[in-house]
Design an enzyme around this catalytic site. Structure first.
Site, PDB file in Angstrom:
ATOM      1  N   GLY A 176      57.393   9.252  23.740  1.00 29.97           N
ATOM      2  CA  GLY A 176      57.167   8.685  22.445  1.00 29.97           C
ATOM      3  C   GLY A 176      56.232   7.884  22.085  1.00 29.97           C
ATOM      4  N   ASP A 177      56.023   6.856  22.770  1.00 32.97           N
ATOM      5  CA  ASP A 177      54.942   5.833  22.481  1.00 32.97           C
ATOM      6  C   ASP A 177      53.558   6.532  22.948  1.00 32.97           C
ATOM      7  OD1 ASP A 177      55.965   3.370  21.741  1.00 32.97           O
ATOM      8  OD2 ASP A 177      56.993   3.069  23.846  1.00 32.97           O
ATOM      9  N   LEU A 178      53.443   6.986  24.165  1.00 31.86           N
ATOM     10  CA  LEU A 178      52.220   7.520  24.337  1.00 31.86           C
ATOM     11  C   LEU A 178      51.766   8.879  23.609  1.00 31.86           C
ATOM     12  CD1 LEU A 178      52.357   7.086  28.129  1.00 31.86           C
ATOM     13  CD2 LEU A 178      51.294   5.532  26.582  1.00 31.86           C
ATOM     14  N   GLY A 181      50.556   7.634  20.295  1.00 28.06           N
ATOM     15  CA  GLY A 181      49.248   7.138  20.424  1.00 28.06           C
ATOM     16  C   GLY A 181      48.329   8.098  20.427  1.00 28.06           C
TER      17      GLY A 181
END
Length: 401
Positions: A176-178, A181
């Site tokens: 989710g984070d990467l 991004g």
């Protein structure tokens, strides 16, 4: 990735990014932009800066964590107290010189700090204003705190991860984070191209929640086709079989025999030619329905030899295959990692020589570069503010002519 200092050789030379983010999704986005040549100015609070400066490893004044190193090379650090009038004024002066602003605050925070789109675009109408949050700026979940784990659970990703019948498991990597991004990088670059055509800036937004749902391409397809919610399959694939991890005598390998030709080649390489005539495995749909029985038969044969021997045999037969390695094997010993420059070293003024992951992007004419070590907190405050002052003085002189 090239180690060089010539900024004009990079794809995003001349693009100034004001980075108001911290932790992972936002810093990963701005690091990619920095690798491609953007001048990324990381604005941090004087009380400690980015939270990851103190996450893992040694931390304290001038001693930042390895987590911070992983996400913040190719940036300059400026300390501004955005809760003070002077800090807000300095930010506004900086934004007047910027092409892009990126933040990962929850909805409402930017407005309280005088850093919302309406305020900043009035100062710089061509500004690209990009944000990443847990759930986006609208909808019933907008003001919820957002973390990768929460996004994986709420989007269905954890319901399909792990072994059948097991407890919910998150993806080992923070997808989710990467993912958010990387999506934000794409949106920013699209907005840059739009501005080149029209001269107009705009808002760009994504979220961890949307990033994980966007990656649920097979799971959504299965649900819409069958009406049944997808279940965990371990390492198996939803659209083909055998396409999964299998046990060998000394470990595991992965095999991707996802069409009839590769299926026949796999059977020949494993000396299991009779399986090609078995009605349980005649077509891909048959193999998917009977994947557990098929995996057991394949593992019975694979148990006769070691992973390396089987990988060599399968590749010689034209079957996609590879060993399952741990990160020590990958980062320290894999020759392809070295050949592709995926582990780099850089000099840090306090930590000395440190390792970071290299850029996965190869641009022939304008390569990604490592130009700057992960900055010490506030390392470039005076440098950047002096640049802004000189710019104001130059503008005033030009206006007075």
């Amino acid at each position: 990735m090239h180690d060089q200092t010539d900024p004009d050789a990079t794809a995003l030379a001349g693009l100034r990014v004001v980075d108001l983010t911290q932790v992972m999704a936002g810093p990963f986005c701005t690091m990619v932009l920095g690798d491609l040549g953007a001048d990324v100015i990381k604005v941090e609070n004087p009380g400690g800066g980015d939270q990851t400066r103190h996450s893992w490893g040694e931390s304290g004044e001038g001693r930042d964590s390895t987590a911070f190193f992983a996400l913040n090379r190719n940036k300059r650090s400026v300390c501004l107290d955005l809760k003070s009038a002077q800090g807000t004024a300095d930010l506004h002066d900086l934004v007047r010189t910027a092409d892009v602003v990126v933040h990962n605050w929850r909805p409402g925070v930017a407005e309280r700090l005088g850093a919302d789109y309406a305020t900043l675009s009035a100062l710089n109408p061509a500004l690209i204003y990009a944000s990443v949050s847990g759930f986006g700026s609208s909808g019933p979940y907008a003001r919820r705190p957002g973390y990768d784990l929460i996004a994986q659970g709420m989007t269905g990703a954890m319901s399909v991860t792990g072994e059948p019948g097991g407890r919910p498991v998150k993806n080992g990597l923070p997808v989710g984070d990467l993912g958010a991004g990387l999506l934000l990088v794409s949106g920013i670059l699209a907005a840059v191209l739009y501005r080149q055509r029209t001269g107009r800036g705009q808002q760009v937004e994504t979220s961890l929640y949307e990033a994980v749902i966007a990656m649920s391409v097979w799971e959504s397809t299965e649900y819409w086709a069958t009406g049944a919610a997808p279940k965990p399959l371990g390492s198996a694939n939803r659209m083909s079989a055998p396409y999964q991890a299998l046990r060998t005598r000394d470990g595991h390998l992965t095999v991707g025999a996802n069409n009839q030709r590769l299926w026949r080649n796999l059977c020949e390489a494993l000396r299991l030619g009779h399986l090609t005539d078995d009605p349980r495995f005649a077509t891909n749909m048959d193999r998917m329905r009977n994947r557990d029985e098929l995996a057991a038969l394949l593992e019975e044969r694979l148990a006769e030899d070691d992973t390396g021997a089987w990988v060599d045999a399968l590749l010689a037969a034209g079957v996609p295959a590879g060993p399952i390695l741990d990160y020590a094997q990958v980062l320290d010993h894999d020759p392809h990692v070295r050949a592709r420059g995926l582990v780099r070293e850089l000099d840090h003024p306090v930590a000395g020589r440190v390792k970071v992951l290299g850029s996965p992007l190869t641009l022939g004419a304008s390569p990604a570069v490592i130009r700057r070590h992960p900055p010490l907190i506030g390392e470039h405050t005076e440098e950047v503010l002096a640049e802004i002052r000189r710019g104001r003085e130059a503008d005033a002189a030009e206006a007075g002519r």
